[in-house]
Design a protein around this motif. Sequence first.
Motif, PDB file in Angstrom:
ATOM      1  N   VAL A  48       0.828  -1.196   0.000  1.00 18.62           N
ATOM      2  CA  VAL A  48       0.000   0.000   0.000  1.00 18.62           C
ATOM      3  C   VAL A  48       0.870   1.256   0.000  1.00 18.62           C
ATOM      4  N   ALA A  49       1.732   1.384   0.993  1.00 17.23           N
ATOM      5  CA  ALA A  49       2.569   2.583   1.125  1.00 17.23           C
ATOM      6  C   ALA A  49       3.700   2.293   2.102  1.00 17.23           C
ATOM      7  N   ALA A  50       4.741   3.112   2.031  1.00 15.26           N
ATOM      8  CA  ALA A  50       5.866   2.966   2.951  1.00 15.26           C
ATOM      9  C   ALA A  50       6.535   4.309   3.171  1.00 15.26           C
ATOM     10  N   ILE A  51       7.244   4.398   4.274  1.00 17.14           N
ATOM     11  CA  ILE A  51       8.018   5.586   4.594  1.00 17.14           C
ATOM     12  C   ILE A  51       9.391   5.165   5.089  1.00 17.14           C
ATOM     13  N   ARG A  52      10.410   5.830   4.583  1.00 13.11           N
ATOM     14  CA  ARG A  52      11.766   5.609   5.073  1.00 13.11           C
ATOM     15  C   ARG A  52      11.983   6.593   6.218  1.00 13.11           C
ATOM     16  N   TRP A  53      12.119   6.053   7.419  1.00 17.75           N
ATOM     17  CA  TRP A  53      12.057   6.913   8.592  1.00 17.75           C
ATOM     18  C   TRP A  53      13.137   7.974   8.611  1.00 17.75           C
ATOM     19  N   SER A  54      14.362   7.627   8.255  1.00 17.75           N
ATOM     20  CA  SER A  54      15.485   8.562   8.408  1.00 17.75           C
ATOM     21  C   SER A  54      15.383   9.755   7.474  1.00 17.75           C
ATOM     22  N   THR A  55      14.754   9.573   6.323  1.00 17.89           N
ATOM     23  CA  THR A  55      14.690  10.654   5.340  1.00 17.89           C
ATOM     24  C   THR A  55      13.286  11.219   5.165  1.00 17.89           C
ATOM     25  N   GLY A  56      12.285  10.424   5.560  1.00 16.96           N
ATOM     26  CA  GLY A  56      10.904  10.848   5.328  1.00 16.96           C
ATOM     27  C   GLY A  56      10.406  10.590   3.928  1.00 16.96           C
ATOM     28  N   TRP A  57      11.212   9.908   3.112  1.00 14.33           N
ATOM     29  CA  TRP A  57      10.772   9.624   1.747  1.00 14.33           C
ATOM     30  C   TRP A  57       9.563   8.696   1.784  1.00 14.33           C
ATOM     31  N   LEU A  58       8.636   8.939   0.861  1.00 19.56           N
ATOM     32  CA  LEU A  58       7.375   8.212   0.832  1.00 19.56           C
ATOM     33  C   LEU A  58       7.271   7.381  -0.439  1.00 19.56           C
ATOM     34  N   TYR A  59       6.618   6.258  -0.334  1.00 19.30           N
ATOM     35  CA  TYR A  59       6.444   5.341  -1.451  1.00 19.30           C
ATOM     36  C   TYR A  59       4.992   4.857  -1.441  1.00 19.30           C
ATOM     37  N   TYR A  60       4.393   4.813  -2.617  1.00 22.26           N
ATOM     38  CA  TYR A  60       2.986   4.429  -2.715  1.00 22.26           C
ATOM     39  C   TYR A  60       2.771   3.427  -3.839  1.00 22.26           C
ATOM     40  N   ALA A  61       1.750   2.581  -3.671  1.00 25.81           N
ATOM     41  CA  ALA A  61       1.234   1.823  -4.796  1.00 25.81           C
ATOM     42  C   ALA A  61       0.562   2.824  -5.730  1.00 25.81           C
ATOM     43  N   ASP A  62       0.876   2.720  -7.000  1.00 27.32           N
ATOM     44  CA  ASP A  62       0.358   3.711  -7.960  1.00 27.32           C
ATOM     45  C   ASP A  62      -1.161   3.811  -7.933  1.00 27.32           C
ATOM     46  N   SER A  63      -1.806   2.675  -7.746  1.00 32.34           N
ATOM     47  CA  SER A  63      -3.264   2.654  -7.823  1.00 32.34           C
ATOM     48  C   SER A  63      -3.932   3.297  -6.604  1.00 32.34           C
TER      49      SER A  63
END
Length: 124
Positions: A48-63
Amino acid sequence: QVQLVESGGGLVQAGGSLRLSCAASGRTFSNYAVGWFRQAPGKEREFVAAIRWSTGWLYYADSLKARFTISRDNAKNTVYLQMDSLKPEDTALYYCAAGDQSGNYYTARSYDSWGQGTQVTVSS
């Protein structure tokens, strides 16, 4: 490993919103990636989604990126998943997971700590 506890699931009508929480205990998220996955009956576990804690970068499923938002509260060591405009097909058991920041955030096998899951049911 970090212990994870999800909360915030429930029953909502289509078009409604829910916010899920994932709280860590035992250690902080500081060196982790934290992800949300979901699994509907008879289907594969889905990123569904993720966050890299140290940088705050976000990742999402496109849909899902247009309707779901992942965020964090550093002071509470908690990650949230805001879900808007919910649809019946969003019905699933939602899991929070934590894993090494160097992993592939989109795949479940990159995470080695999992919560027990929280049920989200969207009625039509």
